[in-house]
Design a protein around this motif. Structure first.
Motif, PDB file in Angstrom:
ATOM      1  N   THR A  69      69.566 -31.499 109.190  1.00  0.00           N
ATOM      2  CA  THR A  69      69.156 -30.128 108.892  1.00  0.00           C
ATOM      3  C   THR A  69      68.702 -30.010 107.444  1.00  0.00           C
ATOM      4  O   THR A  69      67.697 -29.345 107.139  1.00  0.00           O
ATOM      5  CB  THR A  69      70.316 -29.157 109.162  1.00  0.00           C
ATOM      6  N   GLU A  70      69.418 -30.660 106.543  1.00  0.00           N
ATOM      7  CA  GLU A  70      69.002 -30.709 105.142  1.00  0.00           C
ATOM      8  C   GLU A  70      67.647 -31.392 105.014  1.00  0.00           C
ATOM      9  O   GLU A  70      66.804 -30.998 104.199  1.00  0.00           O
ATOM     10  CB  GLU A  70      70.051 -31.450 104.319  1.00  0.00           C
ATOM     11  N   GLY A  71      67.418 -32.422 105.836  1.00  0.00           N
ATOM     12  CA  GLY A  71      66.132 -33.100 105.826  1.00  0.00           C
ATOM     13  C   GLY A  71      64.989 -32.168 106.182  1.00  0.00           C
ATOM     14  O   GLY A  71      63.918 -32.219 105.567  1.00  0.00           O
ATOM     15  N   PHE A  72      65.199 -31.303 107.173  1.00  0.00           N
ATOM     16  CA  PHE A  72      64.160 -30.343 107.529  1.00  0.00           C
ATOM     17  C   PHE A  72      63.881 -29.388 106.373  1.00  0.00           C
ATOM     18  O   PHE A  72      62.724 -29.015 106.131  1.00  0.00           O
ATOM     19  CB  PHE A  72      64.566 -29.561 108.774  1.00  0.00           C
ATOM     20  N   LYS A  73      64.915 -28.979 105.647  1.00  0.00           N
ATOM     21  CA  LYS A  73      64.696 -28.095 104.501  1.00  0.00           C
ATOM     22  C   LYS A  73      63.809 -28.771 103.463  1.00  0.00           C
ATOM     23  O   LYS A  73      62.941 -28.133 102.856  1.00  0.00           O
ATOM     24  CB  LYS A  73      66.035 -27.701 103.894  1.00  0.00           C
ATOM     25  N   ARG A  74      64.021 -30.054 103.247  1.00  0.00           N
ATOM     26  CA  ARG A  74      63.161 -30.791 102.311  1.00  0.00           C
ATOM     27  C   ARG A  74      61.748 -30.906 102.857  1.00  0.00           C
ATOM     28  O   ARG A  74      60.758 -30.775 102.115  1.00  0.00           O
ATOM     29  CB  ARG A  74      63.729 -32.180 102.059  1.00  0.00           C
ATOM     30  N   LYS A 101      53.550 -38.018 104.477  1.00  0.00           N
ATOM     31  CA  LYS A 101      54.049 -38.282 103.131  1.00  0.00           C
ATOM     32  C   LYS A 101      55.566 -38.132 103.081  1.00  0.00           C
ATOM     33  O   LYS A 101      56.264 -38.930 102.450  1.00  0.00           O
ATOM     34  CB  LYS A 101      53.395 -37.342 102.124  1.00  0.00           C
ATOM     35  N   PHE A 102      56.092 -37.104 103.766  1.00  0.00           N
ATOM     36  CA  PHE A 102      57.538 -36.942 103.833  1.00  0.00           C
ATOM     37  C   PHE A 102      58.178 -38.141 104.524  1.00  0.00           C
ATOM     38  O   PHE A 102      59.210 -38.656 104.073  1.00  0.00           O
ATOM     39  CB  PHE A 102      57.893 -35.661 104.593  1.00  0.00           C
TER      40      PHE A 102
END
Length: 224
Positions: A69-74, A101-102
């Protein structure tokens, strides 16, 4: 931005244990993978009781879901240029470029976010919601393109959004897992951009804007 580990035996008492567990778990994710990851091992490494992590996560997968979930925020930071672009066709291209790129900058996180470990997703409401927000960003761009006439209405907006997602994810996966053959005759980043341009151009009523853009567009956060 990658979370930095805070190593203090008193962190739990200061209410930082959840963040510290996530930071340390991400370090292990990046360096070692998730195979040997366990809440008890993380607790020992941090210096708290082996039961303390269970106050925040019911099991390892709950911790991994919080990380994803934190990854999606990034990832949403990489979507900002797409959302700020006025033209719908170029906006979709920016989404695709930001996506790959992400994936390149946060490869292990990318695999966790979209891999098979956290299935079914509806068992993790926050992660499920973040994934839906991501596809809604694409769908909003498609709907905007329908209204402006910049995109052809080949199908309904949801179907086209998922088709764009599938194509973009395919490019990202080829970049990460088959870079030796994908784009073998040119720079792999350039090949990814060319692939995305051709895919988006096929949706456009007039592909001129896409074809005339300079190559190697980089309206994204810098590599971390």
């Amino acid at each position: 931005m990658t979370m930095n580990m805070i190593n203090t035996n008193t962190s739990y008492h200061h209410g930082n244990l959840r963040q510290e567990l996530m930071a340390l778990a991400e370090q292990h994710l990046v360096n070692d993978g998730i195979g040997e990851l366990s809440l008890r091992a993380l607790a020992r490494e941090i210096g708290v009781s082996q039961t303390a992590p269970y106050r925040h996560f019911k099991d390892k997968n709950a911790l991994l879901a919080a990380l994803a979930t934190e990854g999606f925020k990034r990832f949403f930071d990489y979507c900002i240029p797409s959302e700020q672009e006025a033209r719908a066709d170029i906006s979709l291209l920016y989404f695709g470029l930001g996506y790959v790129k992400f994936a390149k900058a946060h490869t292990e996180m990318f695999h966790l976010m979209f891999g098979p470990v956290l299935q079914p997703r509806n068992e993790y409401p926050e992660l499920f919601s973040a994934g839906r927000e991501a596809i809604y960003k694409v769908r909003a761009g498609v709907e905007r393109g329908f209204k402006t006439g910049e995109l052809r209405e080949l199908d309904d907006a949801a179907s086209i959004a998922h088709t764009v997602w599938g194509a973009v994810h395919g490019v990202a996966t080829l970049m990460l897992d088959h870079a030796d053959t994908y784009g073998y005759h040119r720079d792999v980043d350039l090949q990814a951009e060319k692939s995305l341009r051709m895919m988006i151009a096929g949706l456009c009523t007039d592909p001129t804007e896409i074809s005339q853009l300079p190559t190697t567009l980089t309206p994204y956060p810098p590599e971390e």
